[in-house]
Motif scaffolding. Structure first.
Motif, mmCIF file in Angstrom:
data_model
loop_
_atom_site.group_PDB
_atom_site.id
_atom_site.type_symbol
_atom_site.label_atom_id
_atom_site.label_comp_id
_atom_site.label_asym_id
_atom_site.label_seq_id
_atom_site.Cartn_x
_atom_site.Cartn_y
_atom_site.Cartn_z
ATOM 1 N N ASP A 44 21.504 54.356 85.229
ATOM 2 C CA ASP A 44 22.019 54.587 86.570
ATOM 3 C C ASP A 44 21.169 53.852 87.476
ATOM 4 O O ASP A 44 19.896 53.782 87.744
ATOM 5 C CB ASP A 44 22.005 56.168 86.832
ATOM 6 C CG ASP A 44 22.846 57.023 86.033
ATOM 7 O OD1 ASP A 44 24.043 56.646 85.505
ATOM 8 O OD2 ASP A 44 22.202 58.227 85.290
ATOM 9 N N TRP A 45 21.991 53.252 88.630
ATOM 10 C CA TRP A 45 21.471 52.640 89.694
ATOM 11 C C TRP A 45 22.065 52.958 91.161
ATOM 12 O O TRP A 45 23.264 52.918 90.767
ATOM 13 C CB TRP A 45 21.308 51.263 89.562
ATOM 14 C CG TRP A 45 20.581 50.616 90.973
ATOM 15 C CD1 TRP A 45 19.603 50.355 91.446
ATOM 16 C CD2 TRP A 45 21.536 50.083 92.108
ATOM 17 N NE1 TRP A 45 19.257 49.906 92.531
ATOM 18 C CE2 TRP A 45 20.647 49.401 93.071
ATOM 19 C CE3 TRP A 45 22.879 49.829 92.117
ATOM 20 C CZ2 TRP A 45 21.063 48.870 94.268
ATOM 21 C CZ3 TRP A 45 23.213 49.165 93.329
ATOM 22 C CH2 TRP A 45 22.430 48.976 94.383
ATOM 23 N N GLY A 46 21.498 53.273 92.097
ATOM 24 C CA GLY A 46 22.263 53.767 93.523
ATOM 25 C C GLY A 46 20.969 53.697 94.421
ATOM 26 O O GLY A 46 19.815 53.913 94.358
ATOM 27 N N CYS A 47 21.688 53.121 95.955
ATOM 28 C CA CYS A 47 20.802 52.657 96.799
ATOM 29 C C CYS A 47 20.359 54.343 97.482
ATOM 30 O O CYS A 47 19.049 54.258 98.059
ATOM 31 C CB CYS A 47 21.676 52.115 98.008
ATOM 32 S SG CYS A 47 22.105 50.742 97.610
ATOM 33 N N PHE A 48 20.774 55.414 96.980
ATOM 34 C CA PHE A 48 20.242 56.650 97.389
ATOM 35 C C PHE A 48 19.568 57.514 96.523
ATOM 36 O O PHE A 48 19.237 58.749 96.565
ATOM 37 C CB PHE A 48 21.329 57.479 98.168
ATOM 38 C CG PHE A 48 21.961 56.849 99.379
ATOM 39 C CD1 PHE A 48 21.574 56.875 100.593
ATOM 40 C CD2 PHE A 48 23.391 56.101 99.103
ATOM 41 C CE1 PHE A 48 21.967 56.160 101.591
ATOM 42 C CE2 PHE A 48 23.760 55.428 100.241
ATOM 43 C CZ PHE A 48 23.225 55.493 101.495
ATOM 44 N N LEU A 50 16.368 58.522 94.095
ATOM 45 C CA LEU A 50 14.765 58.816 94.634
ATOM 46 C C LEU A 50 14.176 57.459 93.759
ATOM 47 O O LEU A 50 14.562 56.786 92.693
ATOM 48 C CB LEU A 50 14.444 60.120 94.044
ATOM 49 C CG LEU A 50 14.812 61.347 94.578
ATOM 50 C CD1 LEU A 50 14.494 62.585 93.786
ATOM 51 C CD2 LEU A 50 14.515 61.174 96.083
ATOM 52 N N GLY A 51 13.153 57.119 94.274
ATOM 53 C CA GLY A 51 12.054 56.143 93.625
ATOM 54 C C GLY A 51 12.757 54.828 93.902
ATOM 55 O O GLY A 51 13.265 54.465 94.915
ATOM 56 N N ASP A 52 12.901 54.044 92.800
ATOM 57 C CA ASP A 52 13.356 52.571 92.949
ATOM 58 C C ASP A 52 14.911 52.476 92.841
ATOM 59 O O ASP A 52 15.486 51.438 92.790
ATOM 60 C CB ASP A 52 12.507 51.670 91.987
ATOM 61 C CG ASP A 52 12.779 52.158 90.487
ATOM 62 O OD1 ASP A 52 13.649 53.314 90.286
ATOM 63 O OD2 ASP A 52 11.996 51.319 89.663
#
Length: 304
Positions: A44-48, A50-52
């Motif tokens: 998963d990747w998302g602007c909001f 946590l972390g990077d």
């Protein structure tokens, strides 16, 4: 028997090694054999987040046969519970089958397909006292395997079908508790039909959660009928799971017409999936191997 789990990635092999170490310390088995694994990786990747903002999660599940000493006093479900307790801290799921060494060797000697398959294709993860396993006398013929498949299927699936028909009759008459009991029995015998016909393994448990988990070694489809991923789905499955004893013996067991109707449709879909899996595996037994050069007997000039 294999000794290298080549189909399992290195990261999961470390998890497996840790798991085996904890199981050995907890129950002191003679041998541990892995006969399946499932690894679901979610990235998963998302602007909001946590972390990077990137998260990778691996959900790992192993199918293990635990071979215990001949003088082992604990029964199978105790062994299973102890092993499952070791899996939680390691962060994986496990499906356990447990047998004493003598029983395993007797099954090999009798040519029982599940055990001979594990002997040839399973991965030996732990070999405690290095006690010998019997070697299968001969490879089962296609005709023998097909005959055993058909016999097991016809017996168990017919039971599943009859229990389902009875459940429908109960639903029509408003006998919701009796409907749930018969649906439970239909699921139990359906799973047993899948396991016995396709793998040759005969389970005697009434625990449909465990039976569905065992079928995952064959296909993930049966277990998807009951996706216990939300509170609502978990509560629905619990009604079915508890119906074996609850519907008969517990006064506080209740199930609404709505829930009984939903479960009836779910079990119907399970039976359809089971028939599909059985047909595919039966067809695979008679598939011919392609060999070149081909010989084609289709001469348009040739008269009948």
């Amino acid at each position: 028997m294999l000794t290298n789990p080549v189909h399992i990635p290195d990261a999961q092999q470390k998890v497996l090694a840790q798991l085996v170490t904890t199981i050995v310390k907890a129950i002191n088995p003679e041998k541990i054999i892995c006969y399946g694994s499932r690894i679901n990786i979610t990235q998963d990747w998302g602007c909001f987040m946590l972390g990077d903002g990137f998260l990778s999660t691996a959900n790992t599940e192993f199918d293990l046969l635990i071979i215990t000493a001949n003088d082992e006093k604990r029964v199978e479900h105790e062994i299973i519970q102890l092993c499952e307790q070791q899996a939680k801290p390691v962060g994986c799921r496990i499906n356990i089958i447990a047998h004493r060494l003598k029983a395993f060797n007797e099954a090999i000697e009798q040519g029982r397909r599940f055990f001979t398959t594990l002997y040839h294709k399973g991965v030996l993860l732990y070999n405690g006292n290095d006690l010998p396993l019997y070697q299968p006398k001969a490879v089962l013929t296609i005709a023998t395997i097909k005959s055993r498949m058909e016999t097991s299927w016809n017996k168990e699936f017919e039971m599943a079908r009859q229990f389902f028909i009875t459940a429908n009759h109960c639903l029509t008459n408003g006998w919701n508790k009796l409907c749930a009991f018969n649906l439970h029995q239909s699921v139990q015998h359906c799973c047993m039909a899948i396991l016995r016909s396709i793998t040759g393994y005969r389970s005697q448990t009434h625990n449909i959660s465990r039976l569905l988990a065992l079928t995952e070694n064959i296909s993930l489809l049966p277990a998807t009928i009951f996706p216990v991923v939300t509170d609502e789905e978990t509560a629905l499955f619990d009604l079915l799971h508890n119906a074996y004893s609850g519907a008969r013996y517990k006064d506080d067991y209740t199930i609404s017409l709505e829930k009984a109707t939903i479960l009836t449709e779910r079990v119907k879909q399970l039976l359809i999936i089971a028939e599909h899996l059985y047909s595919k595996h039966l067809e695979a037994l008679t598939e011919t191997t392609i060999s070149f050069p081909l010989t084609i007997n289709d001469n348009p000039n040739e008269k009948n």
